[in-house]
Design a protein around this motif. Sequence first.
Motif, PDB file in Angstrom:
ATOM      1  N   THR A   7       0.909  -1.239  -0.042  1.00 51.00           N
ATOM      2  CA  THR A   7      -0.205  -0.018   0.046  1.00 51.00           C
ATOM      3  C   THR A   7       0.979   1.190  -0.040  1.00 51.00           C
ATOM      4  OG1 THR A   7      -1.604   1.086   1.246  1.00 51.00           O
ATOM      5  CG2 THR A   7      -0.140  -0.143   2.548  1.00 51.00           C
ATOM      6  N   SER A   8       0.199   2.193  -0.568  1.00 49.34           N
ATOM      7  CA  SER A   8       1.011   3.690  -0.451  1.00 49.34           C
ATOM      8  C   SER A   8       0.558   4.331   0.727  1.00 49.34           C
ATOM      9  CB  SER A   8       0.793   4.342  -1.772  1.00 49.34           C
ATOM     10  OG  SER A   8      -0.428   4.538  -1.833  1.00 49.34           O
ATOM     11  N   ASP A   9      -0.157   3.916   1.427  1.00 51.11           N
ATOM     12  CA  ASP A   9      -0.828   4.593   2.621  1.00 51.11           C
ATOM     13  C   ASP A   9      -0.183   4.374   4.005  1.00 51.11           C
ATOM     14  OD1 ASP A   9      -2.584   5.953   1.056  1.00 51.11           O
ATOM     15  OD2 ASP A   9      -4.322   4.477   1.161  1.00 51.11           O
ATOM     16  N   SER A  34       1.052   7.160   6.359  1.00 59.55           N
ATOM     17  CA  SER A  34      -0.265   7.757   6.566  1.00 59.55           C
ATOM     18  C   SER A  34      -0.910   7.109   7.928  1.00 59.55           C
ATOM     19  CB  SER A  34      -1.216   8.098   5.691  1.00 59.55           C
ATOM     20  OG  SER A  34      -0.632   8.843   4.833  1.00 59.55           O
ATOM     21  N   TYR A  35      -0.983   5.644   7.772  1.00 58.72           N
ATOM     22  CA  TYR A  35      -1.676   4.768   8.709  1.00 58.72           C
ATOM     23  C   TYR A  35      -0.745   4.770   9.946  1.00 58.72           C
ATOM     24  CZ  TYR A  35      -3.074   0.932  11.477  1.00 58.72           C
ATOM     25  OH  TYR A  35      -3.641   0.393  12.541  1.00 58.72           O
TER      26      TYR A  35
END
Length: 180
Positions: free
Chosen positions: A17-19, A22-23
């Motif tokens: 994931t690219s998130d 952020s997570y």
Amino acid sequence: MAAWYYTARKKFAPSTTSDWQSYLNFSGFHHISELVSADSILCPNLVTEIIDSDWNHNVHEDLYIDCFLDFDYLKKRINFDPIWHNLLAIWERPTSIEIPLVGFEQCGFDLLDSYNSISVLTNCGQFPQLFKPDSVNRYGLFDDLSLACQSAEQLRNTYPEDPHCQDCRVWQITRYVNSK
């Protein structure tokens, strides 16, 4: 009757994931290496539509029809790829640590909301008065069943009007690791 249910989930890890960053910033779980969960937002279910043959292998209860009793069927149903997928064996409201099935590893204990869809532990913001980010292991789960049960009870008592907390449940999470 208590039993292992099987579910197929998309992996949520730095490589999938690219998130990820952020997570980590949102959750405060800067030490985890992968999130292993039945959370339907962060780790979406790979069975998105029930087909006719599923009814011979799935759990016939509301909120559980995307869980399966037949592991081999589920593995074939999703065309399992261990790089992108997690096959989980999950146990609702364990009263003791259930021994993982052959080919599975114990990952820990999650707290899922009343709808069995959102992890209150890892996807509802932080609850610093109840548990600290370092309370979870490298998979974003509690290692200790008693801590998981205590945290679920505290969430239900502290936030009785919150639909995610009011009937949150402890789930034991194990992951398939034998990809032969």
